[in-house]
Write a protein that holds these residues in place. Structure first.
Motif, PDB file in Angstrom:
ATOM      1  N   TYR A 166      21.283  25.701  15.061  1.00 49.19           N
ATOM      2  CA  TYR A 166      21.301  25.459  16.506  1.00 49.19           C
ATOM      3  C   TYR A 166      21.829  26.708  17.175  1.00 49.19           C
ATOM      4  O   TYR A 166      22.944  27.124  16.886  1.00 49.19           O
ATOM      5  CB  TYR A 166      22.197  24.271  16.868  1.00 49.19           C
TER       6      TYR A 166
ATOM      7  N   ILE B 296      23.428  25.357  10.479  1.00 52.09           N
ATOM      8  CA  ILE B 296      24.075  24.079  10.178  1.00 52.09           C
ATOM      9  C   ILE B 296      23.696  23.603   8.783  1.00 52.09           C
ATOM     10  O   ILE B 296      24.531  23.109   8.032  1.00 52.09           O
ATOM     11  CB  ILE B 296      23.645  23.014  11.218  1.00 52.09           C
TER      12      ILE B 296
ATOM     13  N   PRO C 204      32.620  15.665   5.169  1.00 54.13           N
ATOM     14  CA  PRO C 204      33.443  15.660   6.375  1.00 54.13           C
ATOM     15  C   PRO C 204      32.587  15.777   7.636  1.00 54.13           C
ATOM     16  O   PRO C 204      31.417  16.139   7.567  1.00 54.13           O
ATOM     17  CB  PRO C 204      34.337  16.893   6.202  1.00 54.13           C
ATOM     18  N   SER C 205      33.204  15.469   8.764  1.00 54.82           N
ATOM     19  CA  SER C 205      32.514  15.559  10.049  1.00 54.82           C
ATOM     20  C   SER C 205      32.010  16.976  10.285  1.00 54.82           C
ATOM     21  O   SER C 205      32.721  17.939  10.010  1.00 54.82           O
ATOM     22  CB  SER C 205      33.495  15.148  11.148  1.00 54.82           C
ATOM     23  N   GLY C 206      30.780  17.082  10.742  1.00 51.15           N
ATOM     24  CA  GLY C 206      30.224  18.396  11.045  1.00 51.15           C
ATOM     25  C   GLY C 206      29.591  19.095   9.857  1.00 51.15           C
ATOM     26  O   GLY C 206      29.142  20.228   9.974  1.00 51.15           O
ATOM     27  N   SER C 207      29.534  18.414   8.722  1.00 46.62           N
ATOM     28  CA  SER C 207      28.999  19.084   7.533  1.00 46.62           C
ATOM     29  C   SER C 207      27.469  19.114   7.531  1.00 46.62           C
ATOM     30  O   SER C 207      26.873  19.747   6.663  1.00 46.62           O
ATOM     31  CB  SER C 207      29.524  18.415   6.263  1.00 46.62           C
ATOM     32  N   GLY C 208      26.837  18.416   8.477  1.00 47.68           N
ATOM     33  CA  GLY C 208      25.378  18.498   8.586  1.00 47.68           C
ATOM     34  C   GLY C 208      24.636  17.288   8.040  1.00 47.68           C
ATOM     35  O   GLY C 208      23.422  17.336   7.877  1.00 47.68           O
ATOM     36  N   LYS C 209      25.331  16.182   7.819  1.00 55.04           N
ATOM     37  CA  LYS C 209      24.693  14.996   7.233  1.00 55.04           C
ATOM     38  C   LYS C 209      23.637  14.418   8.175  1.00 55.04           C
ATOM     39  O   LYS C 209      22.503  14.160   7.782  1.00 55.04           O
ATOM     40  CB  LYS C 209      25.762  13.930   6.924  1.00 55.04           C
ATOM     41  N   THR C 210      24.038  14.218   9.440  1.00 57.15           N
ATOM     42  CA  THR C 210      23.093  13.688  10.423  1.00 57.15           C
ATOM     43  C   THR C 210      21.911  14.634  10.589  1.00 57.15           C
ATOM     44  O   THR C 210      20.753  14.212  10.597  1.00 57.15           O
ATOM     45  CB  THR C 210      23.794  13.500  11.780  1.00 57.15           C
ATOM     46  N   THR C 211      22.217  15.918  10.681  1.00 53.92           N
ATOM     47  CA  THR C 211      21.158  16.912  10.861  1.00 53.92           C
ATOM     48  C   THR C 211      20.160  16.843   9.708  1.00 53.92           C
ATOM     49  O   THR C 211      18.951  16.911   9.924  1.00 53.92           O
ATOM     50  CB  THR C 211      21.772  18.314  10.952  1.00 53.92           C
TER      51      THR C 211
ATOM     52  N   GLU D 219      25.130   6.628   9.158  1.00 53.22           N
ATOM     53  CA  GLU D 219      26.371   5.913   9.474  1.00 53.22           C
ATOM     54  C   GLU D 219      26.108   4.582  10.178  1.00 53.22           C
ATOM     55  O   GLU D 219      26.547   4.374  11.310  1.00 53.22           O
ATOM     56  CB  GLU D 219      27.283   6.790  10.335  1.00 53.22           C
TER      57      GLU D 219
ATOM     58  N   HIS E  24      30.721   6.438   5.483  1.00 54.00           N
ATOM     59  CA  HIS E  24      32.093   6.681   5.037  1.00 54.00           C
ATOM     60  C   HIS E  24      32.636   5.467   4.296  1.00 54.00           C
ATOM     61  O   HIS E  24      33.826   5.400   4.019  1.00 54.00           O
ATOM     62  CB  HIS E  24      32.993   7.017   6.232  1.00 54.00           C
TER      63      HIS E  24
HETATM   64  N1  LIG Z   1      21.688  19.311  19.139  1.00 51.12           N
HETATM   65  C1  LIG Z   1      22.661  20.134  18.692  1.00 51.12           C
HETATM   66  N2  LIG Z   1      22.905  21.309  19.299  1.00 51.12           N
HETATM   67  C2  LIG Z   1      23.860  22.153  18.839  1.00 51.12           C
HETATM   68  N3  LIG Z   1      24.641  21.895  17.778  1.00 51.12           N
HETATM   69  C3  LIG Z   1      24.456  20.738  17.127  1.00 51.12           C
HETATM   70  C4  LIG Z   1      23.455  19.788  17.547  1.00 51.12           C
HETATM   71  N4  LIG Z   1      23.503  18.727  16.695  1.00 51.12           N
HETATM   72  C5  LIG Z   1      24.488  19.000  15.823  1.00 51.12           C
HETATM   73  N5  LIG Z   1      25.057  20.193  16.055  1.00 51.12           N
HETATM   74  C6  LIG Z   1      26.138  20.820  15.269  1.00 51.12           C
HETATM   75  O1  LIG Z   1      25.776  20.753  13.923  1.00 51.12           O
HETATM   76  C7  LIG Z   1      26.909  20.481  13.122  1.00 51.12           C
HETATM   77  C8  LIG Z   1      26.597  19.387  12.155  1.00 51.12           C
HETATM   78  O2  LIG Z   1      26.347  18.209  12.904  1.00 51.12           O
HETATM   79  P1  LIG Z   1      25.997  16.835  12.199  1.00 51.12           P
HETATM   80  O3  LIG Z   1      25.850  15.842  13.287  1.00 51.12           O
HETATM   81  O4  LIG Z   1      24.839  17.028  11.298  1.00 51.12           O
HETATM   82  O5  LIG Z   1      27.296  16.540  11.354  1.00 51.12           O
HETATM   83  P2  LIG Z   1      27.670  15.248  10.521  1.00 51.12           P
HETATM   84  O6  LIG Z   1      27.876  15.694   9.134  1.00 51.12           O
HETATM   85  O7  LIG Z   1      26.664  14.186  10.750  1.00 51.12           O
HETATM   86  O8  LIG Z   1      29.059  14.846  11.139  1.00 51.12           O
HETATM   87  P3  LIG Z   1      29.665  13.401  11.479  1.00 51.12           P
HETATM   88  O9  LIG Z   1      30.257  12.884  10.216  1.00 51.12           O
HETATM   89  O10 LIG Z   1      30.719  13.695  12.504  1.00 51.12           O
HETATM   90  O11 LIG Z   1      28.552  12.568  12.009  1.00 51.12           O
HETATM   91  C9  LIG Z   1      28.064  20.210  14.051  1.00 51.12           C
HETATM   92  O12 LIG Z   1      28.911  21.313  14.055  1.00 51.12           O
HETATM   93  C10 LIG Z   1      27.419  20.037  15.395  1.00 51.12           C
HETATM   94  O13 LIG Z   1      28.235  20.578  16.401  1.00 51.12           O
END
Ligand SMILES: Nc1ncnc2c1ncn2[C@@H]1O[C@H](COP(=O)(O)OP(=O)(O)OP(=O)(O)O)[C@@H](O)[C@H]1O
Ligand SMILES: [Mg+2]
Lengths: 237, 251
Positions: B11, B16, B35-42, B165, B197
């Motif tokens: 991004y 990511i 952990p949060s922000g590790s990119g799982k959702t992405t 999640e 989690h």
């Molecule tokens: N649309 C976006 N634009 C910019 N940055 C993004 C976007 N979506 C996610 N990010 C960044 O990508 C990183 C990973 O996000 P992601 O949502 O994949 O984390 P996650 O592992 O699912 O975390 P969580 O457990 O908090 O859901 C984060 O640092 C977030 O700030």
């Protein structure tokens, strides 16, 4: 001071004949503006491209100028301009000054209403979370289908109160159409008043008619809103 | 059945996902921790093309698709094979529970209405909502809404269901009902990739646990391998923290 009630009744009956004209301007303007405004709202949501910037510029221009000024410009400038363009430059034989004045009313009020409605639609579309669009896509709907079946129906419900406001404002501002020699409620009342200088009475009558019309519009929208928002029922148990 | 190779996603210049590869066999229950922000959702969003990855490929039953150059047709094919369950349910607010489920069948897959309704009812029965067909989302509890979300995802018979999640927006007392539904789906042989989690779920149901950190897969293995003998220090630290929270929560 004593009000001339005979005159008022007479004026009331005469001015009633202007209601169809007032409503025509209102309805035609809405019908012309809504689709264009909707298209503009979509353009502005997808921020890329100059379409969005042109739209934004148009909206702030129209909303930043008094409608009276727009009428004066459009009604006095446009015919001469068109005349020059059509008859001198293109050498057509077109009687610009014979155009029915109500068309100018459609144009001025349409310009304004389009600008206002495009903002109304834009914020309404934003109230429907992006998540529902993604969910729709994930079960296989196209963007278009998602808009038509999921996003727009909800956006319209949340836009209704603002559309109602816009309509009421539009209805009220059509009373300026007399400036373009359109024979609406206001114009008729003014003509009546001019005979014997009964302006106060005439304006009171006009006031009454507008209050009635606006109240009716609001009731109508309330009914539509209640009908359309049935899915927002609260938890009953 | 499904294999993704070397996904990269940034991004605005911020990388990511830094080359994630994942293999999913039919009937696998893959739990992704991290952990949060590790990119799982992405990662999940890239798999379903809700985000477009810059690099990497996906093989679905031998059909190869490059993320970067995928055509609309290829994307549709992959979306048809995957279901997505969202953290915030994302139910269609103007549709009843039943309509939420039939929408994808009737509109996208052109299933005849009557058959679609039957299939939707089956899906809703499966998640325990046979008495809520005609309720709107606003009339349902969070747990019920998420179960509609699951019914919506399974009704289209996807080859793999992606869960992001699914229980983390729920009140604690509603988490169980959703996890139970997911457990029974797993027992029926569904293929699932689950970001969660819920360590108990991972331990009981997962066939494989994947631990992600900083946009890469740090470690993966059976639940036993990950929970009893984690090797990477980041995994150890993460598990220690989360299991302690769980422990403190339970007393
Ligand atoms: N649309 C976006 N634009 C910019 N940055 C993004 C976007 N979506 C996610 N990010 C960044 O990508 C990183 C990973 O996000 P992601 O949502 O994949 O984390 P996650 O592992 O699912 O975390 P969580 O457990 O908090 O859901 C984060 O640092 C977030 O700030
Ligand atoms: Mg996440």
């Amino acid at each position: 001071m004593k009000l001339n009630t005979d005159f008022m009744i007479k004026t009331f009956l005469a001015a009633l004949k202007g209601i169809p004209v007032t409503l025509e301007i209102t309805v035609v303007t809405l019908l012309l503006s809504a689709p264009i405004a909707f298209f503009m709202a979509l353009k502005r949501l997808h921020k890329k491209g100059i379409g969005s910037r042109i739209t934004a510029g148009y909206v702030s221009f129209v909303r930043g100028t008094p409608i009276v000024l727009q009428i004066l410009f459009l009604y006095s400038l446009l015919p001469s301009l068109l005349n020059y363009l059509l008859n001198r430059v293109l050498e057509l034989d077109f009687d610009v000054f014979g155009v029915p004045p109500i068309l100018y009313a459609f144009a001025v009020f349409g310009l304004n209403t389009t600008a206002v409605l495009s903002e109304v639609f834009r914020s309404a579309l934003l109230t429907v979370g992006h998540g529902q669009m993604e969910a729709a896509i994930s079960v296989g709907l196209s963007r278009r289908q998602a808009y038509l079946r999921i996003i727009i129906p909800q956006a319209m419900v949340s836009a209704l109160p603002n559309i109602c406001n816009t309509t009421v404002n539009l209805l009220k501002s059509t009373s300026l159409a007399f400036m373009m020699t359109v024979k609406d409620i206001m114009a008729i009342a003014k003509v009546q008043a001019a005979y014997g200088y009964n302006y106060i009475e005439a304006y009171l009558v006009v006031l009454l008619i507008y209050i009635l019309l606006c109240t009716l519009v609001q009731l109508l929208f309330k009914a539509v809103e209640r009908y359309l928002s049935s899915y927002k029922k609260l938890v009953t148990c | 059945m499904l294999e993704v190779k070397d996904i990269h996603k940034s991004y605005s210049g911020n990388e990511i996902l830094k080359g994630v590869s994942l293999k999913v066999e039919k009937g696998d229950i893959i739990v992704i921790l991290g952990p949060s922000g590790s990119g799982k959702t992405t990662l999940l969003r890239c798999l379903n093309f809700l985000e477009r990855a810059e690099k990497g490929s996906i093989d679905f039953d031998g059909i190869h698709t490059e993320f970067k150059s995928a055509t609309g047709h290829q994307i549709n094919e992959i979306r048809k094979r995957t279901g997505f369950v969202f953290q915030n349910y994302n139910l269609f607010a103007n549709k009843t529970a039943l309509q939420n489920v039939t929408e994808g069948l009737i509109v996208a897959r052109k299933v005849p209405k009557k058959e679609a309704v039957d299939r939707a009812k089956q899906a809703l029965d499966k998640v325990g909502l046979s008495d809520r067909y005609d309720y709107y989302p606003s009339q349902l509890s969070g747990g019920q809404q998420q179960r509609v979300g699951i019914a919506r995802a399974i009704a289209v018979n996807p080859d793999v269901i992606l869960f992001d999640e699914p229980t983390s927006a729920l009140d604690p007392e509603l988490v169980g009902e959703v996890l139970n539904v997911m457990k029974s789906l797993a027992e029926e042989g569904a293929t699932m990739v689950v970001v969660t989690h819920e360590m108990g779920f991972a331990q009981d149901v997962a066939s494989r646990v994947v631990f992600m950190d900083g946009g890469t897969i740090v470690e993966e293995g059976t639940p036993h391998e990950i929970f009893s003998r984690p090797r990477d220090p980041r995994t150890i630290q993460f598990l220690r923290r989360i299991l302690r929270e769980d422990y403190e929560y339970s007393i």
